[in-house]
Design an enzyme around this catalytic site. Structure first.
Site: not given
Length: 319
Positions: A202-204, A206
Site C-alpha cells: 500500500a505504501y509503495a 501510494s
C-alpha cells in the site's frame, strides 16, 4: 566516468540507495551546495517534521535561513523537534502547527492557521508518511496510505495556493520512495479494497501515485509560478522504517543512510538557484527514470482517470 558510475548505482539499487551511494555521488556536488543563507527571508512548511527525514529537512532549511514551520500530528513530538532545531541552529525561526494530513478537517484548520500567521509560503515539503500493519481508513472512508500520501497533500497544496502564489518562486516537493519502482499504478483499486492487504505494498502504491501525479500538479500550478517535484531519499534509518519493517531495517542497518542524507535532495531542490527544472522525479540531485519494469507503465488515460478520482476524493476542484 562519473555519469556511468551514477547510472550503475541507480540501476543496481542496493549500493545506490545506501549511504555508500550517497557518498560516491556527493563527490560531484561541491559546487552545487546552496549558499549558507540561501533561504534567508523565505518561509517553509514541512509535514511529518516531528522525527526522521522530516525533522532533518526542517533543521537544514532553518540552518539555511528559512522561517520554518513544523506541521505535525503530535504536538508533543513536534515541540521536541522544534527545541532540537533551536539548540542546533541558534537564532533560527521555527514554528509549530498541528496537521494530520490524512484528515481533511485538520488540513483545513492548518491551512487557515498558516493564512492567519504568514503572508506567503515559499516551500512546501510533503514528507508525512504512514505504513500501517493492517488496512485502515480515515474519517472519510479513504484507505490510510492513499489519504496520507496523496489525498491529504493534494488538499493541503490546494488550500495553500494563495500563500504559495505570493512567493513568485514557490517550490513543492513530495518525498516519495524507491519502493514505488516495483508497483504499477493502482487504477482499478486505488483504495486497496481487493486482495490481501499488505502495508508495504500500500505504501509503495501510494508513492507510485505521488510520482505519477507530480507533472500533472506541476502543470496545474505553473501559471502561478509554483513548481512541483518528487524525490526519493534512498534507504534511510528512521524510526518509521525500523518499526514498520524491522527485518529489512536490521538486515541492512550498517548501510542505511542517515536522516540528514535522506533529506539532502529535498533541501537542494528547495534551496538551489536557479530553480531546477520542475515536474520531475529526483534522487541524489539528479532526475531519475520513473520506470524500470515494463509492467509498471500505464497509458495516459489511466493516469488521468486516477488523477481525477484523487482530486475528487481530496475535495479539490478539477481545473
Amino acid at each position: 566516468m562519473i555519469r556511468t558510475l551514477d547510472a550503475l548505482l541507480d540501476r543496481t539499487i542496493v549500493p545506490g540507495y545506501t549511504r555508500a551511494g550517497y557518498h560516491l555521488r556527493k563527490i560531484c556536488w561541491t559546487r552545487e551546495d546552496p549558499a549558507e543563507d540561501a533561504l534567508r527571508g523565505r518561509t517553509a512548511l514541512v509535514t511529518g517534521a516531528g522525527s526522521g527525514i522530516g525533522a532533518a529537512t526542517a533543521a537544514r532549511l532553518a540552518a539555511l535561513g528559512a522561517s520554518t514551520v513544523l506541521a505535525v500530528r503530535d504536538l508533543g513530538r513536534g515541540e521536541r523537534a522544534r527545541r532540537e532545531i533551536l539548540d542546533a541552529v541558534p537564532g533560527a525561526e521555527v514554528h509549530l502547527v498541528r496537521c494530520d494530513v490524512a484528515e481533511p478537517d485538520s488540513i483545513d484548520a492548518c491551512a487557515g492557521a498558516l493564512g492567519d500567521d504568514f503572508g506567503t509560503l515559499d516551500i512546501l515539503v510533503h514528507n508525512a508518511g504512514v505504513l500501517p500493519g493492517e488496512r485502515a481508513e480515515n474519517s472519510r472512508g479513504h484507505e490510510l496510505t492513499l489519504a496520507t500520501h496523496v489525498l491529504g497533500p493534494l488538499r493541503l497544496t490546494a488550500r495553500l495556493v494563495p500563500l504559495l502564489a505570493g512567493s513568485g518562486d514557490a517550490r513543492v516537493v513530495f518525498v516519495a520512495s524507491g519502493g514505488m519502482y516495483a508497483q504499477p499504478l493502482p487504477v482499478g483499486d486505488p483504495e486497496y479494497r481487493r486482495g490481501e492487504y499488505r502495508g508495504a505494498t500500500a505504501y509503495a502504491r501510494s508513492k507510485r501515485i505521488q510520482v505519477a501525479m507530480t507533472p500533472l500538479l506541476d502543470q496545474r500550478l505553473a501559471d502561478q509560478r509554483i513548481s512541483v517535484q518528487s524525490m526519493h531519499p534512498g534507504w534511510v534509518r528512521t524510526p518509521g522504517l525500523i518499526s514498520a519493517l524491522p527485518r529489512f531495517g536490521n538486515a541492512i542497518r550498517p548501510a542505511l543512510r542517515t536522516a540528514e542524507q535522506g533529506a539532502d535532495t529535498t533541501v537542494w531542490l528547495t534551496a538551489t538557484t536557479p530553480a531546477p527544472i520542475s515536474g520531475h522525479f529526483w534522487h541524489d540531485r539528479r532526475i531519475r527514470r520513473e520506470h524500470y519494469l515494463p509492467y509498471t507503465r500505464y497509458p495516459e488515460e489511466e493516469l488521468l482517470s486516477l488523477w481525477h478520482y484523487c482530486l475528487g476524493a481530496a475535495g479539490v476542484r478539477a481545473a
